[in-house]
Design a protein around this motif. Sequence first.
Motif, short mmCIF file in Angstrom:
data_model
loop_
_atom_site.label_atom_id
_atom_site.label_comp_id
_atom_site.label_asym_id
_atom_site.label_seq_id
_atom_site.Cartn_x
_atom_site.Cartn_y
_atom_site.Cartn_z
N MET A 127 0.85 -1.19 0.00
CA MET A 127 0.00 0.00 0.00
C MET A 127 0.89 1.24 0.00
SD MET A 127 -3.17 1.02 2.49
CE MET A 127 -4.31 -0.01 1.58
N LYS A 128 0.83 1.99 -1.09
CA LYS A 128 1.70 3.16 -1.24
C LYS A 128 1.07 4.38 -0.58
CE LYS A 128 4.26 5.82 -4.68
NZ LYS A 128 4.62 5.95 -6.11
N ILE A 129 1.92 5.21 0.02
CA ILE A 129 1.45 6.41 0.73
C ILE A 129 2.04 7.65 0.08
CG2 ILE A 129 1.44 7.64 2.92
CD1 ILE A 129 1.46 5.02 4.36
N SER A 130 1.18 8.63 -0.16
CA SER A 130 1.59 9.95 -0.65
C SER A 130 1.31 10.98 0.43
CB SER A 130 0.84 10.32 -1.94
OG SER A 130 1.06 9.37 -2.96
N CYS A 131 1.97 12.11 0.34
CA CYS A 131 1.77 13.20 1.30
C CYS A 131 1.69 14.51 0.53
CB CYS A 131 2.90 13.25 2.32
SG CYS A 131 2.76 14.60 3.52
N VAL A 132 0.56 15.20 0.65
CA VAL A 132 0.36 16.48 -0.02
C VAL A 132 0.58 17.62 0.99
CG1 VAL A 132 -1.32 18.00 -1.14
CG2 VAL A 132 -1.21 15.57 -1.76
N ARG A 178 11.01 21.33 7.57
CA ARG A 178 10.74 20.44 8.70
C ARG A 178 9.59 19.49 8.38
NH1 ARG A 178 9.18 23.73 13.81
NH2 ARG A 178 7.37 24.11 12.48
N ALA A 179 8.53 20.01 7.76
CA ALA A 179 7.39 19.17 7.40
C ALA A 179 7.79 18.08 6.42
CB ALA A 179 6.28 20.04 6.81
N VAL A 180 8.54 18.46 5.37
CA VAL A 180 8.97 17.49 4.36
C VAL A 180 9.88 16.44 4.99
CG1 VAL A 180 10.26 17.19 2.21
CG2 VAL A 180 8.67 19.12 2.47
N GLU A 181 10.80 16.89 5.81
CA GLU A 181 11.73 15.95 6.45
C GLU A 181 10.98 14.93 7.30
OE1 GLU A 181 15.92 16.06 8.94
OE2 GLU A 181 14.48 17.69 9.22
N SER A 182 9.94 15.37 8.02
CA SER A 182 9.19 14.45 8.88
C SER A 182 8.45 13.40 8.06
CB SER A 182 8.22 15.22 9.77
OG SER A 182 7.05 15.63 9.08
N ALA A 183 8.11 13.72 6.81
CA ALA A 183 7.47 12.74 5.93
C ALA A 183 8.51 11.80 5.30
CB ALA A 183 6.68 13.45 4.84
N LEU A 184 9.64 12.35 4.88
CA LEU A 184 10.64 11.54 4.20
C LEU A 184 11.34 10.55 5.12
CD1 LEU A 184 12.36 14.21 1.90
CD2 LEU A 184 10.69 12.46 1.23
N GLY A 200 8.43 4.02 5.23
CA GLY A 200 7.45 4.91 4.63
C GLY A 200 7.54 4.97 3.12
N ASP A 201 8.75 5.28 2.63
CA ASP A 201 8.95 5.49 1.18
C ASP A 201 7.85 6.37 0.61
OD1 ASP A 201 11.24 3.97 1.22
OD2 ASP A 201 10.20 2.11 0.73
N ILE A 202 7.62 7.48 1.27
CA ILE A 202 6.48 8.33 0.95
C ILE A 202 6.76 9.18 -0.29
CG2 ILE A 202 5.13 10.31 1.79
CD1 ILE A 202 5.18 9.13 4.53
N GLU A 203 5.75 9.31 -1.12
CA GLU A 203 5.77 10.22 -2.26
C GLU A 203 5.26 11.57 -1.75
OE1 GLU A 203 3.77 10.02 -6.63
OE2 GLU A 203 2.40 9.95 -4.92
N VAL A 204 6.14 12.56 -1.65
CA VAL A 204 5.77 13.88 -1.16
C VAL A 204 5.46 14.78 -2.36
CG1 VAL A 204 6.51 15.91 0.13
CG2 VAL A 204 7.16 13.63 0.93
N VAL A 205 4.27 15.37 -2.34
CA VAL A 205 3.86 16.30 -3.39
C VAL A 205 3.65 17.67 -2.74
CG1 VAL A 205 2.12 16.88 -5.12
CG2 VAL A 205 2.76 14.49 -4.75
N ILE A 206 4.47 18.65 -3.12
CA ILE A 206 4.38 19.99 -2.56
C ILE A 206 3.71 20.89 -3.59
CG2 ILE A 206 5.63 21.89 -1.47
CD1 ILE A 206 7.98 19.93 -1.11
N VAL A 207 2.61 21.51 -3.19
CA VAL A 207 1.84 22.35 -4.09
C VAL A 207 2.07 23.81 -3.72
CG1 VAL A 207 -0.45 22.92 -4.97
CG2 VAL A 207 0.10 20.55 -4.36
N GLY A 208 2.68 24.57 -4.62
CA GLY A 208 2.84 26.00 -4.42
C GLY A 208 1.57 26.71 -4.84
N ASN A 209 0.85 27.26 -3.86
CA ASN A 209 -0.46 27.84 -4.12
C ASN A 209 -0.31 29.28 -4.63
OD1 ASN A 209 -3.21 27.89 -4.29
ND2 ASN A 209 -3.60 27.76 -2.09
N GLY A 210 -0.03 29.40 -5.93
CA GLY A 210 0.19 30.71 -6.53
C GLY A 210 1.62 31.18 -6.43
N GLY A 213 19.10 5.25 -0.35
CA GLY A 213 18.51 3.92 -0.38
C GLY A 213 17.00 3.91 -0.27
N SER A 214 16.40 5.05 0.01
CA SER A 214 14.94 5.13 0.12
C SER A 214 14.32 5.33 -1.26
CB SER A 214 14.56 6.31 1.03
OG SER A 214 13.17 6.57 0.94
N SER A 215 13.11 4.80 -1.43
CA SER A 215 12.38 5.04 -2.68
C SER A 215 11.40 6.19 -2.53
CB SER A 215 11.65 3.77 -3.12
OG SER A 215 10.71 3.36 -2.14
#
Length: 293
Positions: free
Chosen positions: A1-6, A19-25, A30-40, A53-55
Amino acid sequence: MKISCVILTMGNRIPELDRAVESALTQVDGDIEVVIVGNGVEVPPLSVEPLPGSSATVKTVRLAHNVGIPEGRNRGVQECSGDVVLFLDDDGWYANDKVAAHIRERFAAEPDLAVISFRVMDPDAGVVQRRHVPRLRAGDPERSSPVTTFLGGACAIRRSAFLQVGGLPEKFFYAHEETDLAWRLLGEGYRIEYDAQTVMFHPLVLPTRHADFYRLNARNRVWLARRNLPWPLVLLYLGNWMLLTLIRDRSPFALRAWFRGFAEGWREPAGERRPMAWRTAWHMLKLGRPPIV
């Protein structure tokens, strides 16, 4: 089960975003796919990256202008490939590195579970604001329970369920978009849980820091009712909230803004109306929060 983080950002909290991105990575297994959305805005350069070594991956998306929270998160979900999507505020971070493993285990074992709402704790005082416990009986934030809504910036959502009900209502811009989604998920037979074991750190802030808080809060509450409730419950729900507002908010400025938004909610189109079945309202009553409060 793959996990993403927006993670939605306005680009003005760079150390916090790191700090937020680091806590997800750095989540264990986890091997979390982090998606950062720049709102404008352009997403600022980060000083963190996936561990060797992490995916895990980091993807950035720039929106042409500030489209608001729900549309920004919807766009983030469109860019995800995970079975479960975490929504994380850019000034929040996970309290430990076992959140992803816990989330994966729960969603894999409970196919009717659509959303897990996290316990949001101030890292310095160690307290949980009452408004961050999404139920009426909020006195014990360390007690997990089924709920009828969730916290948008501190949650995990089954992506297939999110897409099934159409995602977050983009017209809302800010306020009550999570409840709109939650009510539609409950109507489809899914469960929503407040899980005190999953902790996100976030500094204590007041929602009134947003300039349009009172207006959008009132407008979107009317839209929420018009979109989702049978008409008898629309009147009960909005009547109750009008009374609560008059009791709680004595500021003439706040009341003027609230009633201006309330009128706007009736005047402007609310979007597609799909009133919940009475059995859904009854189910919410049994969960302790009928759709009139």
